[in-house]
Design a protein around this motif. Structure first.
Motif, PDB file in Angstrom:
ATOM      1  N   PHE A 125       0.807  -1.216   0.000  1.00 53.63           N
ATOM      2  CA  PHE A 125       0.000   0.000   0.000  1.00 53.63           C
ATOM      3  C   PHE A 125       0.844   1.272   0.000  1.00 53.63           C
ATOM      4  N   LEU A 126       2.130   1.135   0.194  1.00 51.53           N
ATOM      5  CA  LEU A 126       2.985   2.294   0.445  1.00 51.53           C
ATOM      6  C   LEU A 126       3.606   2.869  -0.819  1.00 51.53           C
ATOM      7  N   CYS A 127       3.705   4.172  -0.868  1.00 52.57           N
ATOM      8  CA  CYS A 127       4.553   4.847  -1.848  1.00 52.57           C
ATOM      9  C   CYS A 127       5.015   6.163  -1.238  1.00 52.57           C
ATOM     10  N   ALA A 128       6.153   6.648  -1.682  1.00 53.86           N
ATOM     11  CA  ALA A 128       6.821   7.763  -1.023  1.00 53.86           C
ATOM     12  C   ALA A 128       5.957   9.025  -0.964  1.00 53.86           C
ATOM     13  N   LEU A 175       7.749  10.020   9.228  1.00 55.64           N
ATOM     14  CA  LEU A 175       9.153  10.043   8.818  1.00 55.64           C
ATOM     15  C   LEU A 175       9.774   8.653   8.947  1.00 55.64           C
ATOM     16  N   GLY A 176       9.448   7.950  10.018  1.00 54.68           N
ATOM     17  CA  GLY A 176       9.963   6.591  10.182  1.00 54.68           C
ATOM     18  C   GLY A 176       9.505   5.672   9.074  1.00 54.68           C
ATOM     19  N   LEU A 177       8.237   5.775   8.705  1.00 57.42           N
ATOM     20  CA  LEU A 177       7.697   4.951   7.620  1.00 57.42           C
ATOM     21  C   LEU A 177       8.363   5.308   6.295  1.00 57.42           C
ATOM     22  N   TYR A 178       8.563   6.583   6.064  1.00 57.57           N
ATOM     23  CA  TYR A 178       9.198   7.078   4.843  1.00 57.57           C
ATOM     24  C   TYR A 178      10.641   6.587   4.737  1.00 57.57           C
ATOM     25  N   ALA A 179      11.338   6.545   5.877  1.00 56.26           N
ATOM     26  CA  ALA A 179      12.762   6.200   5.880  1.00 56.26           C
ATOM     27  C   ALA A 179      13.009   4.698   5.887  1.00 56.26           C
ATOM     28  N   THR A 180      12.131   3.938   6.567  1.00 54.21           N
ATOM     29  CA  THR A 180      12.410   2.521   6.792  1.00 54.21           C
ATOM     30  C   THR A 180      11.419   1.563   6.158  1.00 54.21           C
ATOM     31  N   GLY A 181      10.248   2.061   5.773  1.00 50.88           N
ATOM     32  CA  GLY A 181       9.213   1.171   5.261  1.00 50.88           C
ATOM     33  C   GLY A 181       8.482   0.418   6.352  1.00 50.88           C
ATOM     34  N   GLN A 182       8.706   0.794   7.610  1.00 50.26           N
ATOM     35  CA  GLN A 182       8.054   0.163   8.747  1.00 50.26           C
ATOM     36  C   GLN A 182       7.337   1.229   9.568  1.00 50.26           C
ATOM     37  N   LEU A 183       6.115   0.918   9.998  1.00 43.68           N
ATOM     38  CA  LEU A 183       5.338   1.874  10.781  1.00 43.68           C
ATOM     39  C   LEU A 183       5.409   1.508  12.262  1.00 43.68           C
ATOM     40  N   GLU A 184       5.966   2.401  13.048  1.00 45.14           N
ATOM     41  CA  GLU A 184       6.084   2.211  14.493  1.00 45.14           C
ATOM     42  C   GLU A 184       4.838   2.788  15.152  1.00 45.14           C
ATOM     43  N   ILE A 185       4.075   1.919  15.816  1.00 45.61           N
ATOM     44  CA  ILE A 185       2.814   2.355  16.415  1.00 45.61           C
ATOM     45  C   ILE A 185       3.028   2.945  17.807  1.00 45.61           C
ATOM     46  N   ARG A 186       3.699   2.220  18.682  1.00 44.69           N
ATOM     47  CA  ARG A 186       3.912   2.700  20.043  1.00 44.69           C
ATOM     48  C   ARG A 186       5.067   3.703  20.078  1.00 44.69           C
ATOM     49  N   VAL A 187       4.820   4.828  20.719  1.00 43.27           N
ATOM     50  CA  VAL A 187       5.872   5.837  20.815  1.00 43.27           C
ATOM     51  C   VAL A 187       6.892   5.407  21.867  1.00 43.27           C
ATOM     52  N   GLU A 188       8.137   5.829  21.697  1.00 45.13           N
ATOM     53  CA  GLU A 188       9.208   5.401  22.595  1.00 45.13           C
ATOM     54  C   GLU A 188       9.121   6.057  23.968  1.00 45.13           C
ATOM     55  N   ASP A 189       8.761   7.329  24.002  1.00 45.52           N
ATOM     56  CA  ASP A 189       8.789   8.080  25.257  1.00 45.52           C
ATOM     57  C   ASP A 189       7.470   8.839  25.418  1.00 45.52           C
ATOM     58  N   PRO A 190       6.435   8.183  25.958  1.00 43.41           N
ATOM     59  CA  PRO A 190       5.141   8.855  26.101  1.00 43.41           C
ATOM     60  C   PRO A 190       5.212  10.161  26.880  1.00 43.41           C
ATOM     61  N   GLU A 191       6.072  10.212  27.883  1.00 47.99           N
ATOM     62  CA  GLU A 191       6.145  11.434  28.696  1.00 47.99           C
ATOM     63  C   GLU A 191       6.632  12.629  27.880  1.00 47.99           C
ATOM     64  N   GLU A 192       7.511  12.376  26.927  1.00 44.65           N
ATOM     65  CA  GLU A 192       7.972  13.457  26.056  1.00 44.65           C
ATOM     66  C   GLU A 192       6.799  14.047  25.271  1.00 44.65           C
ATOM     67  N   TYR A 193       5.900  13.176  24.810  1.00 46.76           N
ATOM     68  CA  TYR A 193       4.743  13.639  24.051  1.00 46.76           C
ATOM     69  C   TYR A 193       3.770  14.390  24.961  1.00 46.76           C
ATOM     70  N   ARG A 194       3.603  13.901  26.161  1.00 49.22           N
ATOM     71  CA  ARG A 194       2.697  14.598  27.093  1.00 49.22           C
ATOM     72  C   ARG A 194       3.240  15.971  27.454  1.00 49.22           C
ATOM     73  N   ALA A 195       4.544  16.048  27.678  1.00 46.38           N
ATOM     74  CA  ALA A 195       5.151  17.346  28.012  1.00 46.38           C
ATOM     75  C   ALA A 195       5.024  18.308  26.830  1.00 46.38           C
ATOM     76  N   PHE A 196       5.217  17.792  25.631  1.00 46.60           N
ATOM     77  CA  PHE A 196       5.061  18.629  24.435  1.00 46.60           C
ATOM     78  C   PHE A 196       3.628  19.148  24.338  1.00 46.60           C
TER      79      PHE A 196
END
Length: 232
Positions: free
Chosen positions: A103-106, A155-176
């Motif tokens: 399904f993917l294209c750049a 950006l991760g999907l664009y660079a690697t072709g893999q979609l990362e669902i879970r974020v690495e650092d939830p607290e960083e997102y909450r603080a943002f």
């Protein structure tokens, strides 16, 4: 709401991203197959079923494929969920997961993820200087988290072709989210950073999606749910 022939469904949204908090809604997304003969009458079957309490969206297989081929981030995450978040996973659903990169294209990935992130920023901009109600502040923080997540996932999907669902650092997102709730313009540097990152990143994605593979899967779905007796 009872929908037959569900092929794949799971828990998406904040729970899937690791950003849920006490009181967060649990969002479910899935796809189903309409009986094949229903596609040939005067009135086609309903293409989407949406409910609240519980929050669930089910798309007919062809509609889901069109959304995913267009790069729709919400549709796309269904086939990239961690195993523990799937609630229905049929053999045809497994096949769909198996062809998810088709399904993917750049261009569509870039346009969709940055486009949705930009929409989130416009919502933030329209809320002014941060002097709004507590409820609006919560929504603003939520939209900010989604902006950052969309940029990072895209950006991760664009660079690697893999979609990362879970974020690495939830607290960083909450603080943002809290920073942007206080000052919506604080989201702009993040958006600009990811726009530049897309420009500078070499993609592994093809120029066009593999529509032949998608259509072949859809034909298998139609064949599986075809009942000749329905035409007699």
């Amino acid at each position: 709401m009872t929908v037959q022939n569900i092929l794949l469904s799971g828990i998406v949204g904040s729970t899937a991203y690791g950003l849920a908090h006490t009181g967060s809604d649990i969002d479910r997304l899935g796809l189903f197959a309409a009986p094949t003969t229903d596609l040939h009458g005067l009135r086609g079957p309903k293409e989407s079923h949406v409910t609240t309490a519980p929050d669930r969206t089910l798309h007919e297989a062809a509609k889901w494929c069109r959304l995913a081929l267009g790069g729709n981030p919400t549709a796309m995450e269904l086939v990239w969920l961690p195993d523990d978040l799937y609630e229905t996973r049929t053999p045809l659903g497994e096949e769909l997961i198996g062809i998810r990169t088709s399904f993917l294209c750049a261009k569509r990935v870039r346009d969709a993820y940055l486009g949705y992130a930009t929409q989130q920023f416009r919502r933030l901009e329209n809320r002014g200087d941060g002097s709004f109600s507590a409820d609006t502040r919560k929504r603003t923080a939520k939209h900010a988290r989604h902006l950052k997540r969309l940029c990072h996932q895209g950006l991760g999907l664009y660079a690697t072709g893999q979609l990362e669902i879970r974020v690495e650092d939830p607290e960083e997102y909450r603080a943002f989210g809290e920073r942007v709730a206080a000052d919506p313009q604080a989201a702009l540097p993040v958006l600009r950073h990811y726009e530049a990152a897309f420009d500078e990143t070499r993609t592994v994605l093809p120029e066009e999606p593999d529509e032949a593979a998608v259509e072949a899967w859809l034909y298998r779905v139609r064949g599986h749910f075809y009942t000749a007796e329905a035409l007699t």
